[in-house]
Enzyme design. Sequence first.
Site, PDB file in Angstrom:
ATOM      1  N   ASP A  33       0.842  -1.198   0.000  1.00  0.00           N
ATOM      2  CA  ASP A  33       0.000   0.000   0.000  1.00  0.00           C
ATOM      3  C   ASP A  33       0.875   1.244   0.000  1.00  0.00           C
ATOM      4  O   ASP A  33       1.827   1.345   0.792  1.00  0.00           O
ATOM      5  CB  ASP A  33      -0.885   0.041   1.246  1.00  0.00           C
ATOM      6  CG  ASP A  33      -2.063  -0.911   1.161  1.00  0.00           C
ATOM      7  OD1 ASP A  33      -2.204  -1.596   0.134  1.00  0.00           O
ATOM      8  OD2 ASP A  33      -2.849  -0.964   2.129  1.00  0.00           O
ATOM      9  N   LYS A  90      -8.338   0.571  -5.169  1.00  0.00           N
ATOM     10  CA  LYS A  90      -9.499  -0.033  -4.525  1.00  0.00           C
ATOM     11  C   LYS A  90     -10.806   0.629  -4.948  1.00  0.00           C
ATOM     12  O   LYS A  90     -10.892   1.856  -5.035  1.00  0.00           O
ATOM     13  CB  LYS A  90      -9.371   0.062  -2.999  1.00  0.00           C
ATOM     14  CG  LYS A  90      -8.223  -0.733  -2.402  1.00  0.00           C
ATOM     15  CD  LYS A  90      -8.207  -0.585  -0.884  1.00  0.00           C
ATOM     16  CE  LYS A  90      -7.006  -1.301  -0.261  1.00  0.00           C
ATOM     17  NZ  LYS A  90      -7.108  -2.765  -0.389  1.00  0.00           N
ATOM     18  N   GLY A 162      -5.115  -3.062   8.817  1.00  0.00           N
ATOM     19  CA  GLY A 162      -4.889  -1.899   9.664  1.00  0.00           C
ATOM     20  C   GLY A 162      -4.655  -2.202  11.122  1.00  0.00           C
ATOM     21  O   GLY A 162      -4.640  -1.292  11.954  1.00  0.00           O
ATOM     22  N   ARG A 174      -5.689 -20.410   6.752  1.00  0.00           N
ATOM     23  CA  ARG A 174      -5.841 -21.807   7.181  1.00  0.00           C
ATOM     24  C   ARG A 174      -7.246 -22.324   6.857  1.00  0.00           C
ATOM     25  O   ARG A 174      -7.414 -23.475   6.436  1.00  0.00           O
ATOM     26  CB  ARG A 174      -5.567 -21.942   8.678  1.00  0.00           C
ATOM     27  CG  ARG A 174      -4.096 -21.960   9.060  1.00  0.00           C
ATOM     28  CD  ARG A 174      -3.935 -22.408  10.498  1.00  0.00           C
ATOM     29  NE  ARG A 174      -2.560 -22.426  10.952  1.00  0.00           N
ATOM     30  CZ  ARG A 174      -1.694 -23.422  10.746  1.00  0.00           C
ATOM     31  NH1 ARG A 174      -2.079 -24.486  10.047  1.00  0.00           N
ATOM     32  NH2 ARG A 174      -0.463 -23.365  11.225  1.00  0.00           N
ATOM     33  N   GLY A 223      -2.627  -7.464   8.370  1.00  0.00           N
ATOM     34  CA  GLY A 223      -1.879  -7.627   9.607  1.00  0.00           C
ATOM     35  C   GLY A 223      -0.434  -8.036   9.445  1.00  0.00           C
ATOM     36  O   GLY A 223       0.284  -8.199  10.440  1.00  0.00           O
ATOM     37  N   GLY A 244      -0.069  -3.635   4.013  1.00  0.00           N
ATOM     38  CA  GLY A 244      -0.713  -2.328   4.005  1.00  0.00           C
ATOM     39  C   GLY A 244      -0.001  -1.340   4.899  1.00  0.00           C
ATOM     40  O   GLY A 244       1.009  -0.737   4.540  1.00  0.00           O
ATOM     41  N   SER A 245      -0.511  -1.214   6.122  1.00  0.00           N
ATOM     42  CA  SER A 245       0.021  -0.223   7.053  1.00  0.00           C
ATOM     43  C   SER A 245       1.377  -0.621   7.613  1.00  0.00           C
ATOM     44  O   SER A 245       2.112   0.229   8.130  1.00  0.00           O
ATOM     45  CB  SER A 245      -0.978  -0.034   8.204  1.00  0.00           C
ATOM     46  OG  SER A 245      -2.293   0.115   7.719  1.00  0.00           O
TER      47      SER A 245
END
EC number: 4.3.3.6
Length: 303
Positions: A33, A90, A162, A174, A223, A244-245
Amino acid sequence: MSSTLSENQAPETGTARVKRGMAEQLKGGVIMDVVTPEQAKIAEDAGAVAVMALERVPADIRKDGGVARMSDPDMIEGIIGAVSIPVMAKSRIGHFVEAQVLQSLGVDYIDESEVLTPADEVNHSDKFAFTTPFVCGATNLGEALRRIAEGAAMIRSKGEAGTGNVVEAVRHLRQIKNEIARLRGYDNNELYAAAKELRAPYELVKEVSELGRLPVVLFSAGGVATPADAALMRQLGAEGVFVGSGIFKSGDPAKRAAAIVKATTFYDDPKIIADASRNLGEAMVGINCDTLPETERYANRGW
């Protein structure tokens, strides 16, 4: 392509084979991102296979609240012009006009994303109506197959974007992999029952049973914040990762970006992962997913 289609103009469409082939080219890589052209260049220099152009990373969307929409076209075009690697952007779930706009801008992939506020609580976008391939999230096999049935060319296990907490990414990957394994060896009667249970087309369920995998690329997201997180998802069966973050909310984004790329590539070599993890500065501040109320869980968006 214009985002406004006349009554006599059929939308330009691409074949599923071509769009899936485009997504196959990203296998084994990291998609990052970015919110500025400068960040996009850092990602490209670090070895990212693609970037996701958006105005706010998921951590900021989560913090700011409100309605999260498609990013400004000028910002997206600025990032497209800054790098030579593919650029994703997005759209909101079900907001096919945002997707039309993104296609007209020339993005390489459209992510119909639960991180943005859904525009339609019943329908996802018809992804067969576009030449641009779509990426969609899933928490389980049924959700993944429903998105593929709508034309998705890539699936990412959702995780919880996030948060900087990989637990939901692990759970969802999983879940998908275990449900795929369960289909192996089913006879036709059992596959019909499984299709009903999964709320997915029988033909897709049968194909997954025969292949032992999804018919499209499966990445993981939500995550991933450290090199070890990225390697974990790869060892669990993800064919690549979205970050992402976790990069640009860390203390040293350039170094962390390169480290995550290295760990994603050499995911089965603990020594390389250890070396990549040294002296990266502070990771992003994480969130315990158990403390998130249901209304703030992005992964629950989609059906």
